[in-house]
Design a protein around this motif. Structure first.
Motif, PDB file in Angstrom:
ATOM      1  N   ASP A  31      45.329  37.314  33.917  1.00  9.24           N
ATOM      2  CA  ASP A  31      44.130  37.102  34.708  1.00  9.24           C
ATOM      3  C   ASP A  31      44.007  35.629  35.074  1.00  9.24           C
ATOM      4  OD1 ASP A  31      43.137  35.743  32.505  1.00  9.24           O
ATOM      5  OD2 ASP A  31      41.536  37.174  32.076  1.00  9.24           O
ATOM      6  N   PHE A  37      47.349  40.958  30.178  1.00  7.49           N
ATOM      7  CA  PHE A  37      46.860  42.315  30.383  1.00  7.49           C
ATOM      8  C   PHE A  37      48.088  43.221  30.425  1.00  7.49           C
ATOM      9  CE2 PHE A  37      44.999  45.905  32.651  1.00  7.49           C
ATOM     10  CZ  PHE A  37      43.718  45.983  32.102  1.00  7.49           C
ATOM     11  N   TYR A 181      38.893  44.958  28.870  1.00  4.49           N
ATOM     12  CA  TYR A 181      38.995  43.649  29.518  1.00  4.49           C
ATOM     13  C   TYR A 181      37.799  42.787  29.127  1.00  4.49           C
ATOM     14  CZ  TYR A 181      39.454  39.855  32.722  1.00  4.49           C
ATOM     15  OH  TYR A 181      39.586  38.581  33.221  1.00  4.49           O
ATOM     16  N   TYR A 188      38.950  38.280  36.441  1.00  2.00           N
ATOM     17  CA  TYR A 188      39.464  39.627  36.661  1.00  2.00           C
ATOM     18  C   TYR A 188      40.060  39.817  38.057  1.00  2.00           C
ATOM     19  CZ  TYR A 188      39.518  44.574  37.765  1.00  2.00           C
ATOM     20  OH  TYR A 188      39.905  45.813  38.201  1.00  2.00           O
TER      21      TYR A 188
END
Length: 330
Positions: A31, A37, A181, A188
């Motif tokens: 991110d 992620f 998240y 994001y």
């Protein structure tokens, strides 16, 4: 988006992830803060490890994708296809009321008929008619369903509102003791570009694949709808759905369905009537999180001017050649 700078800056404090899941290599996107992620790709669709762990039956995404592909279609199956956060609960409730010919809420939640959540035995045990729904892209849909030309309703939503809604969705989903998240919306957005607007097959490929399929198969019964159009004139769009499903209707019935399926009424029904054991189980705070605002244009409260300009440039590039027209406000 994954960058060498992000990759370098995050390696020292990066959590350890398995090298593979179900025989697939684990891929790491980053991110805007360099936060990793992890995901795996199946047919160029990325599945986050958090989603696999919390939602996929048995936790084997490869096996589950194959299970979905091999579902045997029934004569009265209807399949609702949407990219995540594009009005799936909304249209599923509308379809349920229309096919029952009663403006009454189904006490079940749409996840009880969602391909991503169900095992083969559960799908086979479902009573007919089945109002199935899925976020899986066209290339992952049941082969038998497509070959037998079962009806498909495809609902689309503008990607800016999708991005905002997905952000809140991931914040609400739990993995372990935290969220799938944990970052900010600005952080994001980099993930949305790489995961959901990416060339490997995110939001843009999802909607344009359906667009191309409809053009290449003009005799296939598929109804494209826009989230924004349903919001703007629900009775008009519900009437389209009724005609598509060959459901007899009156103006009074359409009005009743539209009223019952107003967002605030749906949200209230979800809290008071629905047996929402599935989403409560995977919610970070134990509460329902599928209904947030349900409006058009909430992205304006989240995007900076610079972020909006970059998004517009990306959107125009990905949608070059498409005839789809999205409304970003009403």
């Amino acid at each position: 988006m994954t960058t060498k700078e992000n990759e370098t800056s995050s390696k020292s404090d990066q959590p350890s992830f398995p090298k593979e899941i179900n025989g697939l290599p684990v891929e790491i996107d980053y991110d805007g803060a360099g936060r990793p992620f992890p995901s795996v790709s199946v047919d160029d669709k990325k599945f986050s490890l958090g989603i696999i762990k919390t939602m996929v039956p048995g936790g084997n995404i490869v096996q589950h994708v194959q299970t979905i592909r091999n579902i045997i279609a029934r004569d009265d199956d209807v399949l609702i296809c949407t990219y995540p956060k594009s009005g799936t609960h909304w249209i599923w409730e509308i379809v349920s009321m229309l096919r029952k010919r009663k403006a009454e809420y189904d006490p079940r939640i749409k996840e009880t008929a969602m391909l991503e959540f169900l095992s083969k035995d559960q799908m086979e045990a479902m009573e007919s008619p089945r109002n199935l729904n899925t976020h899986f892209p066209l290339r992952m849909l049941p082969k038998d369903l497509l070959e037998k030309k079962r009806k498909i309703i495809h609902v689309m939503r503008n990607p800016k509102d999708v991005a905002v809604s997905l952000y809140h969705h991931f914040k609400s989903l739990k993995i372990g003791e935290g969220s799938v998240y944990p970052g900010t919306f600005s952080e994001y957005l980099s993930l949305f570009y790489s995961l959901d607007m990416g060339a490997k097959g995110g939001w843009n490929k999802y909607v344009t694949d359906f667009e191309k399929f409809a053009k290449d198969n003009p005799d296939y019964p598929i109804l494209p709808l826009y989230f924004e159009d349903i919001k703007e004139d629900p009775k008009r769009e519900i009437t389209k759905v009724a005609k598509f499903l060959d459901v007899p209707y009156t103006e009074e019935f359409i009005t009743a369905v539209a009223e019952r399926c107003d967002f605030e009424n749906l949200k209230k029904a979800h809290q008071e009537i629905k047996d929402d054991y599935i989403t409560r189980k995977v919610a970070h705070d134990g509460k329902q999180f599928m209904y947030r605002k349900g409006i058009v244009g909430d992205w304006k409260n989240w995007f900076t001017v610079a972020q909006n300009e970059l998004f517009d440039e990306t959107f125009e590039r990905w949608m070059s050649g498409s005839e789809l027209k999205f409304k970003f406000s009403l």
